[in-house]
Design an enzyme around this catalytic site. Structure first.
Site, PDB file in Angstrom:
ATOM      1  N   HIS A 244       0.814  -1.213   0.000  1.00 55.46           N
ATOM      2  CA  HIS A 244       0.000   0.000   0.000  1.00 55.46           C
ATOM      3  C   HIS A 244       0.847   1.263   0.000  1.00 55.46           C
ATOM      4  CE1 HIS A 244       0.297  -0.125   4.550  1.00 55.46           C
ATOM      5  NE2 HIS A 244       0.335   1.177   4.374  1.00 55.46           N
TER       6      HIS A 244
ATOM      7  N   ASP B   9      -0.078  -7.617   1.385  1.00 56.93           N
ATOM      8  CA  ASP B   9       0.424  -6.242   1.492  1.00 56.93           C
ATOM      9  C   ASP B   9       1.956  -6.252   1.539  1.00 56.93           C
ATOM     10  OD1 ASP B   9       0.477  -3.506   1.745  1.00 56.93           O
ATOM     11  OD2 ASP B   9      -0.016  -3.480   3.884  1.00 56.93           O
TER      12      ASP B   9
ATOM     13  N   GLN C 161       0.924   6.203  11.689  1.00 58.74           N
ATOM     14  CA  GLN C 161       1.122   6.841  10.388  1.00 58.74           C
ATOM     15  C   GLN C 161       2.596   7.090  10.101  1.00 58.74           C
ATOM     16  OE1 GLN C 161      -1.145   7.917  12.507  1.00 58.74           O
ATOM     17  NE2 GLN C 161      -3.047   8.429  11.472  1.00 58.74           N
ATOM     18  N   GLY C 162       3.010   6.707   8.899  1.00 52.78           N
ATOM     19  CA  GLY C 162       4.384   6.936   8.498  1.00 52.78           C
ATOM     20  C   GLY C 162       5.287   5.753   8.715  1.00 52.78           C
ATOM     21  N   ASP C 163       4.822   4.765   9.489  1.00 50.60           N
ATOM     22  CA  ASP C 163       5.639   3.584   9.753  1.00 50.60           C
ATOM     23  C   ASP C 163       5.373   2.456   8.757  1.00 50.60           C
ATOM     24  OD1 ASP C 163       6.940   4.574  12.036  1.00 50.60           O
ATOM     25  OD2 ASP C 163       5.236   4.071  13.295  1.00 50.60           O
ATOM     26  N   SER C 164       4.351   2.584   7.956  1.00 45.57           N
ATOM     27  CA  SER C 164       3.983   1.514   7.023  1.00 45.57           C
ATOM     28  C   SER C 164       5.189   0.987   6.260  1.00 45.57           C
ATOM     29  CB  SER C 164       2.960   2.003   6.011  1.00 45.57           C
ATOM     30  OG  SER C 164       1.694   2.106   6.590  1.00 45.57           O
TER      31      SER C 164
END
Length: 268
Positions: A85, A131, A220-223
């Site tokens: 993603h 993913d 958020q931002g760690d994906s």
């Protein structure tokens, strides 16, 4: 930072060019804008500063202007594993990989371009699994890589195993971290994760980590960033409900389910 919808550790649904205009979601920003109905958010909550020397395989993904939107793991000198993603729908020219840099405002380490993006062909949305993506870099990097979880090694995924979460995502302050952060949380059982997420959790493609009371999580931002057990890459930050909420552990791509796919990309 109050999150009232499910999180994808990054922004979904649009191109990287749009990220600088609209940043929301889990995992701070994915390579795409957030799409309605997709659970998205990502950050290390309850973490502390980490040394890049201890985790040299940890990298982050950035736009050509330097905006960090996801994480990744160096699995070969010229290959980075990350979340699908983060990069779905993006062109290779939209993504840079930053390695060997602990401080996002620093100039140390290396910034390299991407020549190819492989996204698992069955990926549709984070809650349907698959993913996972692999980036091919335009040049080899001189940093230590991390081993992939063997597909047959279920012991690495035993409930209670201590897992290290790594990333530069959103923290308790509501802003992304300037520095690499680490946090440790136990892997949960499949039953615990299923109780939290119902049919959205697939034990064949996902693993969860977190405490029942919450408090430690990616955001958020760690994906796409690494989840590590005993020095082995067992997961990639994927999605979850809110960040560090009680009763909702973080959900990670189960790397062992995709070791053969990732290895095929390494060998390509």
């Amino acid at each position: 930072m109050a999150i009232t919808r499910p999180r994808l550790r990054t922004l979904l649904g649009a191109s990287l060019a749009a990220v600088s205009l609209s940043v929301t979601g889990f995992g701070v920003a994915s390579a795409a804008d957030e799409t309605a109905g997709d659970p998205v958010e990502t950050r290390v909550i309850g973490g502390e500063r980490a040394s890049i020397d201890d985790y040299p395989f940890t990298v982050y993904l950035a736009t050509p202007t330097g905006f960090q939107f996801c994480g990744g793991a160096l699995v070969a000198p010229d290959k980075v594993a990350t979340a699908a993603h983060c990069v779905e729908g993006s062109s290779a020219s939209d993504v840079d990989v930053v390695a060997g840099r602990e401080d996002k405002q620093g100039t140390d380490g290396d910034v390299v371009g991407v020549t190819d993006i492989w996204v698992h062909p069955d990926y549709v949305t984070v809650t349907s699994g698959e993913d996972v993506a692999v980036l091919t870099l335009e040049t080899d990097l001189p940093y230590e890589t991390i081993d992939l979880a063997p597909s047959a090694d279920d012991a690495l995924y035993t409930e209670g195993n201590e897992a290290t979460i790594l990333g530069w995502g959103t923290t308790e302050t509501g802003s992304t971290s300037r520095y690499l952060l680490e946090a440790v949380a136990p892997l949960t059982s499949d039953a615990t994760c299923s109780d939290a997420y119902g049919n959205s959790f697939g034990s064949d493609s996902m693993i969860c980590a977190g405490y029942p009371e919450g408090g430690i999580d990616a955001c958020q931002g760690d994906s796409g960033g690494p989840l590590v057990v005993d020095g082995v890459l067992v997961g990639l930050t994927s999605w979850g409900q809110g960040c560090a909420e009680a009763g909702y552990p973080g959900v990670y791509t189960r790397v062992g389910a995709y070791t053969a796919d990732i290895q095929a990309q390494i060998n390509s």
